[in-house]
Design an enzyme around this catalytic site. Structure first.
Site, PDB file in Angstrom:
ATOM      1  N   PRO A  83       0.780  -1.246   0.000  1.00 13.98           N
ATOM      2  CA  PRO A  83       0.000   0.000   0.000  1.00 13.98           C
ATOM      3  C   PRO A  83       0.811   1.295   0.000  1.00 13.98           C
ATOM      4  O   PRO A  83       0.842   2.039   0.974  1.00 13.98           O
ATOM      5  CB  PRO A  83      -0.854  -0.141   1.262  1.00 13.98           C
ATOM      6  CG  PRO A  83       0.004  -0.964   2.173  1.00 13.98           C
ATOM      7  CD  PRO A  83       0.736  -1.939   1.289  1.00 13.98           C
ATOM      8  N   CYS A  84       1.462   1.579  -1.112  1.00 15.47           N
ATOM      9  CA  CYS A  84       2.266   2.809  -1.227  1.00 15.47           C
ATOM     10  C   CYS A  84       1.402   4.066  -1.150  1.00 15.47           C
ATOM     11  O   CYS A  84       1.923   5.153  -0.906  1.00 15.47           O
ATOM     12  CB  CYS A  84       3.059   2.793  -2.531  1.00 15.47           C
ATOM     13  SG  CYS A  84       4.427   1.630  -2.486  1.00 15.47           S
TER      14      CYS A  84
END
Length: 172
Positions: free
Chosen positions: A167-168
């Site tokens: 989850p950047c």
């Protein structure tokens, strides 16, 4: 390694594709409208109009590219009975996610073959950032054990080929 593609329908979003080797995700295409449907003012057409080609699974260091998209029928879903139960469960979770449910996907096993120790450390640190939380590039670098590598962390996030599983979007 034998790689299999499973297409899945995400209502209101389109059709996504999950490439796996039976135990881990090797590539994931986010759902997008299927050509010829009401949802389809084609994303690819708009990208070509702006002079940009769509990224392919061979970019970003993937060593085992999936077969040509031309071999994949644009059906709502290609999950077959008797396929890998772990993958069927993951497809169901992805459909829930795109349906609006709060689904955590960080524990999903992904293909990190060929990744450097730095990339694996950033991956591990980023997966500790929970739903609803955010960190800065500097904080993530520190969490990964590389306190002066915020620019390298930014590069890692920019090249992320697993946006739902790594989850950047939680890094600011």
């Amino acid at each position: 390694m034998s790689v299999t593609c499973v297409s899945y329908a995400a209502e209101g979003w389109g059709v996504g594709e999950l490439w796996h080797d039976g135990s881990r995700v090797v590539w994931h295409d986010l759902p997008r409208p299927v050509a010829g449907t009401a949802m389809s003012p084609s994303i690819d057409t708009r990208a070509r109009a702006r002079g940009r080609a769509r990224e392919t699974p061979t970019q970003g260091g993937v060593k085992h590219p999936p077969p040509s998209r031309a071999t994949i029928a644009a059906k709502p879903s290609r999950v077959r009975l008797g396929s890998v139960p772990k993958v069927e469960k993951l497809v169901g979770r992805l459909q829930e996610y795109f349906g609006g449910a709060r689904v955590e996907l960080a524990e999903t096993e992904i293909d990190v073959e060929g990744w450097t120790p730095f990339q694996r450390d950033v991956l591990t640190a980023l997966r500790w950032v929970r739903y609803g939380d955010v960190v800065s590039y500097s904080e993530l670098a520190r969490l990964a054990g590389y306190p002066r590598a915020q620019r390298a962390v930014g590069t890692f996030c920019a090249r992320n080929r697993f946006p739902l599983f790594v989850p950047c979007h939680r890094v600011v």
